[in-house]
Design an enzyme around this catalytic site. Structure first.
Site, PDB file in Angstrom:
ATOM      1  N   GLY A   1      51.501  34.926  40.366  1.00  0.00           N
ATOM      2  CA  GLY A   1      51.321  36.088  39.319  1.00  0.00           C
ATOM      3  C   GLY A   1      51.461  37.131  40.381  1.00  0.00           C
ATOM      4  N   ALA A   2      51.121  38.697  39.896  1.00  0.00           N
ATOM      5  CA  ALA A   2      51.642  39.782  40.844  1.00  0.00           C
ATOM      6  C   ALA A   2      50.615  40.634  39.585  1.00  0.00           C
ATOM      7  CB  ALA A   2      52.920  40.476  40.730  1.00  0.00           C
ATOM      8  N   GLY A   3      49.354  40.118  38.972  1.00  0.00           N
ATOM      9  CA  GLY A   3      48.872  41.179  38.392  1.00  0.00           C
ATOM     10  C   GLY A   3      48.088  42.218  39.771  1.00  0.00           C
ATOM     11  N   GLY A   4      46.292  42.475  38.885  1.00  0.00           N
ATOM     12  CA  GLY A   4      45.132  42.758  40.005  1.00  0.00           C
ATOM     13  C   GLY A   4      45.394  42.021  40.488  1.00  0.00           C
ATOM     14  N   ALA A   5      44.444  40.409  40.502  1.00  0.00           N
ATOM     15  CA  ALA A   5      44.487  39.573  41.789  1.00  0.00           C
ATOM     16  C   ALA A   5      45.588  39.235  42.360  1.00  0.00           C
ATOM     17  CB  ALA A   5      43.659  38.930  40.733  1.00  0.00           C
TER      18      ALA A   5
ATOM     19  N   ASP B   1      38.828  40.781  46.109  1.00  0.00           N
ATOM     20  CA  ASP B   1      39.490  40.376  46.398  1.00  0.00           C
ATOM     21  C   ASP B   1      39.707  39.670  47.667  1.00  0.00           C
ATOM     22  OD1 ASP B   1      38.342  39.334  43.435  1.00  0.00           O
ATOM     23  OD2 ASP B   1      40.128  40.356  42.663  1.00  0.00           O
TER      24      ASP B   1
ATOM     25  N   LYS C   1      41.285  45.470  36.251  1.00  0.00           N
ATOM     26  CA  LYS C   1      41.096  45.077  37.066  1.00  0.00           C
ATOM     27  C   LYS C   1      42.035  46.443  37.812  1.00  0.00           C
ATOM     28  CE  LYS C   1      39.531  41.096  39.116  1.00  0.00           C
ATOM     29  NZ  LYS C   1      40.322  40.275  40.408  1.00  0.00           N
TER      30      LYS C   1
ATOM     31  N   GLY D   1      38.400  28.603  42.574  1.00  0.00           N
ATOM     32  CA  GLY D   1      38.510  29.947  42.909  1.00  0.00           C
ATOM     33  C   GLY D   1      36.837  30.201  43.019  1.00  0.00           C
TER      34      GLY D   1
END
Length: 262
Positions: free
Chosen positions: A133-137, A109, A72, A245
């Site tokens: 979490g701190a990724g793309g999503a 998202d 992402k 989800g």
């Protein structure tokens, strides 16, 4: 589904692909609205992403492709343009292929996340939110939560520097929300959001200890497959409301259909 030379083709780029459900949901959605669009997952290793993207530019019957873990963020530098929303989030989860082969990325998202929450009768406005979490999503959901008017957003990430960087970025854009990063006790929050991949596999560890949450807590796990994760199952045992989800994914279908027709 009959796929012919008249069908419009889409892909979902991922590594691995065994967790991908977006293609099935997209196919069902387009079939339901009478659109001749067929979607398939593509297993793409990170080192091969550029090669695959350049190949898609040359595929005249491809109208776009979804992007998921772990592509992402990396996909952005391979595109011709991104929307303002994707630029603000710093990640892309869907790309439109124009007729001339140009590729334009967006991030659906954030609106999908909020729509999934709303569909279950909840809002982030005024709430204390713990995001895992701190990724793309995670970037998308953090910005969505703050934009929706959350009173507090705590970002807990394995890489604490990355979590802190996201917290600083979100705080700068939405000063009305108290944004911080680091470990936190789940029971101190109204809404817990899991944006990590923990839960995709049965052997995965729990992304957070929820043994002390109450029935007033909402637990939103954006993992699509399995539909009920260990986190959700444990939350239900505590009497908490859970959202999976698929709610977020379903909400994005109409957005995808609109995006590829621009």
């Amino acid at each position: 589904m009959e796929i012919t030379g008249h069908s419009k083709i889409m892909f979902v780029l991922a590594d691995p692909v065994d967790h991908v459900r977006a293609s099935a949901v997209l196919n069902a959605y387009f079939s339901g609205i009478g659109e001749d669009v067929a979607t398939s997952p593509l297993a793409v290793l990170p080192q091969d992403l550029g090669t695959v993207v350049n190949a898609i530019r040359l595929m005249g019957n491809v109208v776009g492709f979804g992007v998921t873990i772990p592509h992402k963020v990396a996909i952005m530098q391979l595109l011709d343009d991104v929307t303002d929303r994707a630029g603000m989030i710093g990640a892309v989860n869907f790309v439109r292929r124009c007729q001339d082969g140009r590729l334009v990325g967006d991030n659906l998202d954030a609106p999908g996340f909020l729509a999934g929450l709303s569909a279950h009768g909840f809002s982030a406005a005024g709430k204390r939110v713990l995001q895992l979490g701190a990724g793309g999503a995670g970037r998308a959901t953090a910005l969505a939560v703050a934009q929706a008017g959350a009173a507090e957003l705590r970002i807990s990430n394995r890489d604490q520097a990355r979590g802190h960087a996201l917290a600083v970025a979100v705080q700068a854009l939405f000063p009305a929300t108290q944004v911080s990063a680091g470990p936190a006790a789940a029971e101190a929050f109204d809404l817990i959001v899991n944006t990590t991949p923990l839960g995709m596999k049965a052997a995965d560890a729990m992304p957070v200890d929820i043994s002390n949450i109450t029935s007033s807590t909402v637990v939103y796990d954006i993992i699509v497959n399995p539909p009920v994760t260990r986190l959700m199952d444990a939350a239900r045992a505590r009497g908490a409301v859970t959202i999976g989800g698929k709610a977020m994914l379903d909400a994005q279908m109409a957005l995808v259909a609109t995006f590829i027709k621009r």
